[in-house]
Design an enzyme around this catalytic site. Structure first.
Site, PDB file in Angstrom:
ATOM      1  N   ILE A  31     -42.803   4.681  50.297  1.00  0.00           N
ATOM      2  CA  ILE A  31     -42.408   6.092  50.211  1.00  0.00           C
ATOM      3  C   ILE A  31     -43.636   6.968  50.410  1.00  0.00           C
ATOM      4  O   ILE A  31     -44.683   6.728  49.804  1.00  0.00           O
ATOM      5  CB  ILE A  31     -41.738   6.368  48.855  1.00  0.00           C
ATOM      6  N   ASP A  99     -49.373   6.936  52.534  1.00  0.00           N
ATOM      7  CA  ASP A  99     -48.838   6.031  51.513  1.00  0.00           C
ATOM      8  C   ASP A  99     -49.052   6.552  50.091  1.00  0.00           C
ATOM      9  O   ASP A  99     -48.183   6.444  49.234  1.00  0.00           O
ATOM     10  CB  ASP A  99     -49.546   4.666  51.675  1.00  0.00           C
ATOM     11  N   LYS A 185     -53.553  -8.824  44.902  1.00  0.00           N
ATOM     12  CA  LYS A 185     -52.202  -8.285  44.667  1.00  0.00           C
ATOM     13  C   LYS A 185     -52.365  -6.780  44.464  1.00  0.00           C
ATOM     14  O   LYS A 185     -52.661  -6.304  43.380  1.00  0.00           O
ATOM     15  CB  LYS A 185     -51.600  -8.932  43.410  1.00  0.00           C
ATOM     16  N   SER A 239     -53.334   0.090  34.301  1.00  0.00           N
ATOM     17  CA  SER A 239     -52.993   0.709  33.012  1.00  0.00           C
ATOM     18  C   SER A 239     -53.292  -0.223  31.844  1.00  0.00           C
ATOM     19  O   SER A 239     -53.307  -1.456  31.993  1.00  0.00           O
ATOM     20  CB  SER A 239     -51.514   1.080  33.002  1.00  0.00           C
ATOM     21  N   GLY A 240     -53.468   0.360  30.658  1.00  0.00           N
ATOM     22  CA  GLY A 240     -53.719  -0.410  29.440  1.00  0.00           C
ATOM     23  C   GLY A 240     -52.615  -1.407  29.137  1.00  0.00           C
ATOM     24  O   GLY A 240     -52.896  -2.602  28.925  1.00  0.00           O
ATOM     25  N   GLU A 260     -60.311  -3.128  33.799  1.00  0.00           N
ATOM     26  CA  GLU A 260     -60.759  -1.732  33.924  1.00  0.00           C
ATOM     27  C   GLU A 260     -59.512  -0.875  33.750  1.00  0.00           C
ATOM     28  O   GLU A 260     -58.625  -0.869  34.601  1.00  0.00           O
ATOM     29  CB  GLU A 260     -61.404  -1.552  35.312  1.00  0.00           C
ATOM     30  N   CYS A 295     -59.391   6.912  37.124  1.00  0.00           N
ATOM     31  CA  CYS A 295     -59.488   6.330  35.782  1.00  0.00           C
ATOM     32  C   CYS A 295     -60.572   7.014  34.965  1.00  0.00           C
ATOM     33  O   CYS A 295     -60.466   7.109  33.752  1.00  0.00           O
ATOM     34  CB  CYS A 295     -59.736   4.843  35.880  1.00  0.00           C
ATOM     35  N   GLU A 394     -53.901   9.333  28.371  1.00  0.00           N
ATOM     36  CA  GLU A 394     -54.271   9.485  29.781  1.00  0.00           C
ATOM     37  C   GLU A 394     -53.064  10.000  30.568  1.00  0.00           C
ATOM     38  O   GLU A 394     -51.996   9.382  30.550  1.00  0.00           O
ATOM     39  CB  GLU A 394     -54.700   8.116  30.335  1.00  0.00           C
ATOM     40  N   TRP A 460     -69.702  -0.446  36.940  1.00  0.00           N
ATOM     41  CA  TRP A 460     -68.546   0.415  36.699  1.00  0.00           C
ATOM     42  C   TRP A 460     -67.615  -0.274  35.707  1.00  0.00           C
ATOM     43  O   TRP A 460     -67.091  -1.345  35.991  1.00  0.00           O
ATOM     44  CB  TRP A 460     -67.800   0.672  38.019  1.00  0.00           C
TER      45      TRP A 460
HETATM   46  N1  LIG Z   1     -57.069   2.815  35.291  1.00  0.00           N
HETATM   47  C1  LIG Z   1     -56.590   3.009  36.469  1.00  0.00           C
HETATM   48  O1  LIG Z   1     -57.302   2.981  37.453  1.00  0.00           O
HETATM   49  C2  LIG Z   1     -55.115   3.193  36.630  1.00  0.00           C
HETATM   50  C3  LIG Z   1     -54.304   3.638  35.612  1.00  0.00           C
HETATM   51  N2  LIG Z   1     -52.992   3.813  35.815  1.00  0.00           N
HETATM   52  C4  LIG Z   1     -52.160   4.320  34.721  1.00  0.00           C
HETATM   53  O2  LIG Z   1     -51.077   3.446  34.586  1.00  0.00           O
HETATM   54  C5  LIG Z   1     -49.852   4.154  34.632  1.00  0.00           C
HETATM   55  C6  LIG Z   1     -48.783   3.283  35.218  1.00  0.00           C
HETATM   56  O3  LIG Z   1     -49.024   3.052  36.593  1.00  0.00           O
HETATM   57  P1  LIG Z   1     -48.648   1.667  37.238  1.00  0.00           P
HETATM   58  O4  LIG Z   1     -48.692   1.744  38.705  1.00  0.00           O
HETATM   59  O5  LIG Z   1     -47.366   1.189  36.622  1.00  0.00           O
HETATM   60  O6  LIG Z   1     -49.886   0.796  36.736  1.00  0.00           O
HETATM   61  P2  LIG Z   1     -50.008  -0.726  36.418  1.00  0.00           P
HETATM   62  O7  LIG Z   1     -51.184  -0.927  35.567  1.00  0.00           O
HETATM   63  O8  LIG Z   1     -48.714  -1.281  35.904  1.00  0.00           O
HETATM   64  O9  LIG Z   1     -50.275  -1.349  37.870  1.00  0.00           O
HETATM   65  C7  LIG Z   1     -51.527  -1.829  38.306  1.00  0.00           C
HETATM   66  C8  LIG Z   1     -51.348  -3.156  39.014  1.00  0.00           C
HETATM   67  O10 LIG Z   1     -50.817  -4.117  38.095  1.00  0.00           O
HETATM   68  C9  LIG Z   1     -49.666  -4.736  38.635  1.00  0.00           C
HETATM   69  N3  LIG Z   1     -48.788  -5.169  37.531  1.00  0.00           N
HETATM   70  C10 LIG Z   1     -47.850  -4.443  36.874  1.00  0.00           C
HETATM   71  N4  LIG Z   1     -47.256  -5.190  35.933  1.00  0.00           N
HETATM   72  C11 LIG Z   1     -47.832  -6.414  35.981  1.00  0.00           C
HETATM   73  C12 LIG Z   1     -47.647  -7.622  35.240  1.00  0.00           C
HETATM   74  N5  LIG Z   1     -46.754  -7.725  34.267  1.00  0.00           N
HETATM   75  N6  LIG Z   1     -48.428  -8.676  35.541  1.00  0.00           N
HETATM   76  C13 LIG Z   1     -49.362  -8.594  36.520  1.00  0.00           C
HETATM   77  N7  LIG Z   1     -49.564  -7.485  37.264  1.00  0.00           N
HETATM   78  C14 LIG Z   1     -48.816  -6.404  36.999  1.00  0.00           C
HETATM   79  C15 LIG Z   1     -49.082  -3.673  39.525  1.00  0.00           C
HETATM   80  O11 LIG Z   1     -48.170  -4.195  40.448  1.00  0.00           O
HETATM   81  C16 LIG Z   1     -50.330  -3.103  40.160  1.00  0.00           C
HETATM   82  O12 LIG Z   1     -50.769  -3.930  41.197  1.00  0.00           O
HETATM   83  C17 LIG Z   1     -50.179   5.387  35.424  1.00  0.00           C
HETATM   84  O13 LIG Z   1     -49.302   6.408  35.118  1.00  0.00           O
HETATM   85  C18 LIG Z   1     -51.578   5.675  35.004  1.00  0.00           C
HETATM   86  O14 LIG Z   1     -51.584   6.428  33.814  1.00  0.00           O
HETATM   87  C19 LIG Z   1     -52.427   3.506  37.014  1.00  0.00           C
HETATM   88  C20 LIG Z   1     -53.162   3.044  38.066  1.00  0.00           C
HETATM   89  C21 LIG Z   1     -54.584   2.929  37.963  1.00  0.00           C
HETATM   90  N1  LIG Z   2     -64.378   7.285  42.182  1.00  0.00           N
HETATM   91  C1  LIG Z   2     -63.802   6.015  42.000  1.00  0.00           C
HETATM   92  C2  LIG Z   2     -62.906   5.979  40.784  1.00  0.00           C
HETATM   93  C3  LIG Z   2     -62.396   4.626  40.542  1.00  0.00           C
HETATM   94  C4  LIG Z   2     -61.243   4.499  39.586  1.00  0.00           C
HETATM   95  O1  LIG Z   2     -60.404   5.388  39.426  1.00  0.00           O
HETATM   96  O2  LIG Z   2     -61.129   3.407  39.021  1.00  0.00           O
HETATM   97 NA    NA Z   3     -46.332   5.047  48.768  1.00  0.00          NA
END
Ligand SMILES: NC(=O)C1=CN([C@@H]2O[C@H](COP(=O)(O)OP(=O)(O)OC[C@H]3O[C@@H](n4cnc5c(N)ncnc54)[C@H](O)[C@@H]3O)[C@@H](O)[C@H]2O)C=CC1
Ligand SMILES: NCCCC(=O)O
Ligand code: NA
Length: 504
Positions: A31, A99, A185, A239-240, A260, A295, A394, A460
């Protein structure tokens, strides 16, 4: 406007150097968050595909063309990938924006960073050859020892959507530099450019199975990777709650993880700054760059009370100047958030803040001029107290919350008043004060008189609930190395611990 008609390639999973249809043949729609339109689809891997990819990775490690390479040989592959990324930069950047909603300017900068990261780890791969075997002096005449740095094995890299290709490369580049075989992944919300990395690896002739790319849903594709008995390590950014699930799965096999996990980072602004505009721009950049989906975003502004009114005035003026538009439009500085789910989540944070008694100083809604797309205005929230959700959680969107302070001690207490510990920024011209804050901030990353600049050479990662382990720099490479000690007994004398039978 850049060419939005860049065709979206229809790819399969990249396994063992080939495109391979997922066993269950399922696909996930792509999407475009700027238009809400479906613009293509990606393959959806499941546990069956994970098994095949792990097997391909294991084979790569056992084959001479990957498993016996020197760092210098691997560096050649990394540099070839970097060159291809630059050659395809314009298309890759457009695909990234279509994307993820990232502005084209930021996507293009990400592609430069991706190439830079491969180049950087190519250098470290070359340097690894002379560090592969390090003698260790034992102060002993009977033993001789050395330490080997070896590839850790097969590694699983699970990555997010906010910097879809760059966050993947922060892990892929050091994993390949170390000589591991990797299974990437990426996030199902933005996987296009990671699949294009597969095509690049095919084009440059990366040995098959050294890098495998499995797109798919978290629990269906990421879950089996985290719990796979033949995956030696998981490196995760996201995410956490997901990090915690991955750690739980990995713990069953005592599999190492690095996590991270984002944060709620502070930016502290003191009254001794020379120039309010410079500090205001960094403050904005710290929360509105990448539409706040960073993040380390400095999402809590802690400003000294006596300049608060003047500073907020400057912030508002700068915020009004931010161009919000389709990310492919020239000069766009704020695109949509990544998905419908993220859009709802960000708006809910804002409405919860309102119901808890905070003031929405600006923004808080979708921009009037954009009828479609997951757009949220840059939002600044004041009258915040430390028990409010907006102070603690967050948001991962363009939302800044603000508190004032009188004394340095109060500022430190507010800055550290978070379960997270990723980044922190201080703006002050007092060098000693900046040193005190550097020591006092409970985080892994400190910015002085800036917010967010990131360099391949620097570690980092965070502490507290922001996770553990470090990407980037030499620490990023160490993540993927096994440290093996070798001890040789060199004396002609017997050990003489047991009674010798010859003396019976
Ligand atoms: N710290 C960071 O860089 C990030 C934080 N977030 C936070 O997380 C929230 C949720 O976003 P999501 O896309 O759902 O993040 P997510 O943490 O669930 O996704 C990150 C990766 O983990 C994978 N994943 C999800 N569930 C999994 C499982 N049970 N086992 C293994 N891998 C799994 C996802 O497919 C993706 O590749 C966001 O609203 C944001 O607040 C999201 C993305 C990046
Ligand atoms: N400027 C890069 C930030 C990386 C991150 O959100 O994890
Ligand atoms: Na997309």
């Amino acid at each position: 406007m850049a060419n939005r008609n860049v065709p979206i390639p229809r790819r399969q999973l990249y396994i063992g150097g080939e495109w391979r249809e997922p066993v269950k043949k399922n696909r996930i729609p792509i999407i475009n968050p700027a238009t809400e339109e479906i613009i293509g689809d990606i393959p959806a891997a499941t546990a069956e595909d994970v098994d095949i990819a792990v097997e391909a990775a294991r084979k790569a490690i056992g084959r001479d063309d990957w498993g016996s390479t020197t760092g210098a040989q691997r560096a050649k592959y990394l540099r070839a990938i970097a060159a291809k990324v630059l050659e395809k930069k314009s298309v890759l950047a457009t695909l990234e924006s279509l994307d993820s909603g990232k502005t084209l300017y930021e996507s293009a900068a990400d592609m430069d960073d991706v190439a830079g990261c491969f180049e950087y780890y190519a250098g470290l791969a070359e340097a690894l050859d002379s560090r592969r075997k390090t003698p260790v002096n034992l102060n002993s005449d009977s033993y001789k020892s050395y330490v080997l740095r070896e590839p850790l094995g097969v590694v699983g890299l699970i990555t997010p959507w906010n910097y879809p290709l760059l966050m993947a490369i922060w892990k892929v580049a050091p994993a390949l530099a170390a000589g591991c075989a990797a299974i990437l992944k990426p996030s199902e919300l933005a996987s296009i450019t990671c699949l294009e990395l597969g095509e690049i690896c095919r084009e440059i002739g990366l040995p098959s199975g050294a890098l495998n790319i499995l797109t798919g849903l978290g629990p269906e594709a990421g879950g089996p990777l985290a719990s796979h008995p033949h995956v030696d390590k998981i490196s995760f950014t996201g995410s956490g709650p997901t990090g915690s699930k991955i750690m739980t799965a990995a713990a069953q096999l005592v599999k190492p993880v690095s996590l991270e996990l984002g944060g709620k980072s502070p930016i502290v602004v003191f009254d001794d700054i020379d120039n309010l505009d410079i500090a205001a721009e960094w403050t904005l950049f710290g929360i509105f760059a990448n539409t706040g989906q960073v993040c380390s975003a400095t999402s809590r502004l802690i400003v000294q009370e006596n300049i608060a009114s003047a500073f907020m005035d400057r912030l508002l003026k700068w915020t009004k100047n931010i161009k919000i538009s389709d990310p492919l439009e020239e000069d766009c500085k704020l695109g949509p958030v990544v998905s419908a789910g993220q859009y709802e989540k960000v708006l809910k944070f804002i409405s919860n803040a309102k119901s808890e008694g905070a003031t929405i100083l600006c923004g808080g809604e979708r921009p009037q001029h954009l009828k479609k797309g997951y757009y949220v205005q840059p939002t600044i929230i004041t009258d915040v107290n430390t028990s409010m959700e907006i102070w603690k959680e967050e948001v991962f969107g363009p939302v800044l919350c603000v508190k004032t302070f009188k004394t340095e001690e109060e500022a430190i207490e507010l800055a550290n008043d978070t379960k997270y510990g990723l980044g922190a920024a201080v703006m002050s011209k007092d060098v000693k004060r900046c040193e005190r804050f550097t020591k006092a901030f409970q985080t892994g990353i400190i910015w002085i008189n800036c917010s967010q600049p990131t360099f391949n050479q620097l570690p980092w990662g965070g502490k507290k609930r922001s996770g553990f382990g470090r990407d980037l720099g030499e620490w990023g490479l160490e993540n993927f190395l096994n440290i093996k000690q070798v001890t040789e007994y060199t004396s002609a004398e017997p050990l003489a611990f047991y009674k010798s039978p010859s003396k019976n």
